[in-house]
Design an enzyme around this catalytic site. Structure first.
Site, PDB file in Angstrom:
ATOM      1  N   SER A  73      21.493  26.542  40.617  1.00 42.80           N
ATOM      2  CA  SER A  73      22.755  27.222  40.892  1.00 42.80           C
ATOM      3  C   SER A  73      23.575  27.533  39.638  1.00 42.80           C
ATOM      4  O   SER A  73      23.149  28.297  38.789  1.00 42.80           O
ATOM      5  CB  SER A  73      23.538  26.361  41.873  1.00 42.80           C
ATOM      6  OG  SER A  73      24.689  27.015  42.290  1.00 42.80           O
ATOM      7  N   ALA A 387      37.418  24.820  46.259  1.00 41.30           N
ATOM      8  CA  ALA A 387      38.171  25.665  45.339  1.00 41.30           C
ATOM      9  C   ALA A 387      37.224  26.476  44.442  1.00 41.30           C
ATOM     10  O   ALA A 387      37.544  27.587  44.025  1.00 41.30           O
ATOM     11  CB  ALA A 387      39.098  24.803  44.494  1.00 41.30           C
ATOM     12  N   ALA A 512      32.770  11.613  39.144  1.00 37.76           N
ATOM     13  CA  ALA A 512      31.481  11.957  38.539  1.00 37.76           C
ATOM     14  C   ALA A 512      30.917  13.178  39.247  1.00 37.76           C
ATOM     15  O   ALA A 512      30.953  13.254  40.479  1.00 37.76           O
ATOM     16  CB  ALA A 512      30.518  10.778  38.696  1.00 37.76           C
ATOM     17  N   SER A 513      30.406  14.125  38.476  1.00 40.20           N
ATOM     18  CA  SER A 513      29.751  15.294  39.076  1.00 40.20           C
ATOM     19  C   SER A 513      28.469  14.847  39.766  1.00 40.20           C
ATOM     20  O   SER A 513      27.807  13.916  39.314  1.00 40.20           O
ATOM     21  CB  SER A 513      29.411  16.306  37.984  1.00 40.20           C
ATOM     22  OG  SER A 513      28.429  17.205  38.434  1.00 40.20           O
ATOM     23  N   GLY A 514      28.118  15.515  40.836  1.00 39.58           N
ATOM     24  CA  GLY A 514      26.844  15.231  41.498  1.00 39.58           C
ATOM     25  C   GLY A 514      25.788  16.254  41.137  1.00 39.58           C
ATOM     26  O   GLY A 514      24.685  16.245  41.695  1.00 39.58           O
TER      27      GLY A 514
HETATM   28  C1  G16 Z   1      27.077  22.401  44.387  1.00 38.74           C
HETATM   29  C2  G16 Z   1      27.525  22.011  45.765  1.00 38.74           C
HETATM   30  C3  G16 Z   1      29.011  22.253  45.904  1.00 38.74           C
HETATM   31  C4  G16 Z   1      29.752  21.493  44.811  1.00 38.74           C
HETATM   32  C5  G16 Z   1      29.197  21.857  43.445  1.00 38.74           C
HETATM   33  C6  G16 Z   1      29.775  21.020  42.327  1.00 38.74           C
HETATM   34  O1  G16 Z   1      27.331  23.759  44.182  1.00 38.74           O
HETATM   35  O2  G16 Z   1      26.795  22.760  46.718  1.00 38.74           O
HETATM   36  O3  G16 Z   1      29.416  21.844  47.184  1.00 38.74           O
HETATM   37  O4  G16 Z   1      31.107  21.797  44.842  1.00 38.74           O
HETATM   38  O5  G16 Z   1      27.795  21.651  43.431  1.00 38.74           O
HETATM   39  O6  G16 Z   1      29.503  19.673  42.589  1.00 38.74           O
HETATM   40  P1  G16 Z   1      29.784  18.518  41.536  1.00 38.74           P
HETATM   41  O7  G16 Z   1      31.239  18.630  41.175  1.00 38.74           O
HETATM   42  O8  G16 Z   1      29.447  17.262  42.274  1.00 38.74           O
HETATM   43  O9  G16 Z   1      28.927  18.786  40.339  1.00 38.74           O
HETATM   44  P2  G16 Z   1      26.291  24.707  43.473  1.00 38.74           P
HETATM   45  O10 G16 Z   1      26.879  26.064  43.617  1.00 38.74           O
HETATM   46  O11 G16 Z   1      26.161  24.252  42.049  1.00 38.74           O
HETATM   47  O12 G16 Z   1      25.020  24.503  44.256  1.00 38.74           O
END
Ligand code: G16
Length: 550
Positions: A73, A387, A512-514
């Site tokens: 992504s 957001a 923490a980011s996932g």
């Molecule tokens: C993914 C998730 C989203 C999330 C984003 C950032 O988006 O599908 O719901 O908001 O990651 O997540 P994090 O802050 O935990 O890194 P995408 O568009 O990267 O697939």
């Protein structure tokens, strides 16, 4: 008689042989916000093992098709990721994330086979039952190799599979639901990429009810899969009827290194400025998709105000107000409950607008559409957006039935019900979809005869900052209260609280980011200078704790 050993089964030999070709790089893996996501070099073995889980999941779900999307992504081009899509097109059920994590962390091929068989035994899965897995990938070159690993897992487990090749993430979600509803009384759409385009194009004409989309829309496609797919979709749109004049920019998918580079929805949201190339003409209506086309940001450059951004909160409040007006006009407000779901990143201005002006309930969940989606399903009409521009609107079966069957008392009521019924087809019901969301925004602006400036005046955003902070071990940062407060490391939250107290009407949190190896800091305050100061203070706190030198 002794029962059969639950840790052996019919696929053992084939899995052992295939797994030897896809060794796992030893480290701790976790199914994150959107599956496993990291440097693509680490993902070969991970993807193989995710394939094993998908085959189990399909057999557990009465042979329904399970989806696998290979994408990272918004992450840089060197990363990739793999995530599982459940039969209705939604994210993998959370309980199963831990099984995916267990399989991926197996220390040897033998242990992998044992866990696989144990999961089958625990969940009463017949390993000889039919199964089906369908998959797609974004434009990252590493996707090829990962697909090969996936196929080896599917072959080893005797799982028929369909390769949809390059897709946006929401298209794969669409195809999973379409596949599993094919031939059923209520289908989701034709089981093909063309079926997806046709469904959206037809719904677009219906929602507009003769109105035309005005002006040019410049769409920055982050040099990702959204570029070619949007171009393909536009071939299905009767422009004479709807007037959708789209100028696609940043659609270079031949140079992998430019994916998400200085462009795309994540760049716009985090940098709070337009992509530098091409510089948007002042006043031009613009939007950005992310690398796999599931996030959307609108913006324009104003001769007086400079850059003005309309993010996921704005899309949410626009959709909520339009849909609520239609439901009121249709006389269905007492019959259908409407609610909005946000995360801690939602701007306080939007939450106040939705609760105060629209009079709708707002529920806050942890980050990740997988969390928001399930909460939104509690409503007849559940509007959820992060957001960062990721989200959608879910309509319950009862709602769709009401739009089609509730006896209208006037032509205006009938029109409102027809638009609502068409919206349920226009808006992707499986996951946030930037192309579908973009059409939703364009339809609403056309109905209201609004420019982006009109849309932006509905409420004021509190100045805010979102910062990515590099730390040694992001997992030391643990949260509670829908990620709004840190529980670990000890003392960090007190310091954040003290920093926030120095400013009026301020708020800040860290988590923490996932999806990336980093922490995210969010701050909101009454003025731009205050928010900058507050964000800097919180960033310093996180850096200090995260780098073990407090
Ligand atoms: C993914 C998730 C989203 C999330 C984003 C950032 O988006 O599908 O719901 O908001 O990651 O997540 P994090 O802050 O935990 O890194 P995408 O568009 O990267 O697939």
């Amino acid at each position: 008689m002794a029962s059969a050993d639950p840790t052996t089964g019919p696929h053992d030999a084939a899995i052992l042989a295939a797994s030897a070709k896809h060794p796992i790089v030893p480290q701790v893996y976790k199914y994150g916000t959107a599956g496993f996501r990291m440097n693509a070099d680490l993902l070969d073995g991970v993807t193989f093992r995710v394939g094993l889980l998908a085959s189990l999941r399909s057999r557990r779900k009465s042979s329904a098709a399970i989806g696998i999307m290979i994408t990272a992504s918004h992450n840089p081009a060197i990363d990739n990721g793999v995530k599982i899509v459940d039969p209705f097109g939604e994210m993998l059920e959370q309980e199963w994330e831990q099984y995916a994590t267990a399989l991926v962390n197996a220390k040897s091929d033998e242990e992998l086979v044992k866990i696989y068989n144990q999961l089958a035994a625990d969940h009463k899965i017949n390993l000889n039952a039919k199964a089906k897995v369908i998959y797609g990938r974004d434009t990252r070159p590493s996707g090829h190799k990962l697909v090969a690993a996936l196929v080896d897992a599917l072959e080893a487990t005797n799982t028929p599979h369909v390769d949809y090749k390059i897709l946006t993430t929401p298209q794969l979600h669409y195809l999973v639901r379409a596949t599993n509803t094919e031939g059923k009384p209520i289908t989701y759409g034709k089981v093909s990429e063309v079926g997806y385009y046709e469904k959206l194009a037809t719904a677009l004409v219906r929602t507009l009810q003769g109105k035309k989309i005005q002006g040019t829309l410049q769409v920055d496609c982050a040099n990702g899969v959204g570029g070619p797919k949007l171009a393909e979709f536009l071939k299905h749109v009767p422009k004479d009827k709807v007037g959708l004049d789209v100028k696609i920019v940043n659609d270079d998918v031949l140079r992998p290194e430019v994916l998400n580079l200085d462009c795309g929805a994540d760049f716009v949201k985090t940098k709070q400025r337009a992509p530098p190339n091409p510089q948007p003409e002042p006043g031009l209506r613009c939007c950005s998709l992310d690398g796999d086309a599931d996030r959307l940001m609108y913006y324009w450059t104003d001769p007086e105000k400079g850059f003005v951004m309309l993010d996921g909160d704005r899309i949410s409040s626009l959709a909520a107000s339009f849909i609520t007006e239609l439901v009121d006009r249709a006389g269905l407000r007492k019959v259908l409950n409407i609610g909005v779901v946000q995360t801690a990143y939602a701007n306080g201005g939007s939450t106040r607008f939705i609760t105060g002006r629209l009079n709708l309930p707002v529920i806050c969940t942890p980050t990740g559409v997988k969390h928001l989606h399930h909460v939104a399903q509690q409503f007849d009409i559940g509007i959820y957006f992060e957001a960062n521009g990721h989200g959608t609107v879910l309509f319950s079966m009862d709602a769709v039935k009401a739009f089609k069957e509730y006896p209208p008392q006037s032509p205006a009521q009938k029109d409102a019900m027809d638009i609502l019924a068409a919206l349920a087809d226009l808006i992707n019901q499986t996951v946030g979809d930037a192309i579908s969301d973009m059409l939703l925004v364009e339809v609403i602006l056309a109905h209201k005869n609004w420019t982006l400036r009109d849309w932006a005046t509905t409420y004021s955003d509190l100045p805010n900052r979102l910062v990515r902070v590099e730390v040694l071990d992001k997992d030391m940062f643990q949260t509670t209260d829908a990620e709004r407060r840190l529980t670990h490391p000890e003392g960090a939250q007190d310091e954040i609280d003290n920093a926030v107290k120095k400013y009026g009407a301020a708020r800040a949190f860290a988590r923490a980011s996932g999806t990336e190896n980093a922490c995210r800091v969010y701050a909101e305050a009454a003025s731009r200078s205050e928010v900058q100061e507050l964000a800097d203070r919180v960033v310093r706190i996180i850096e200090r704790y995260g780098n073990n030198s407090k």
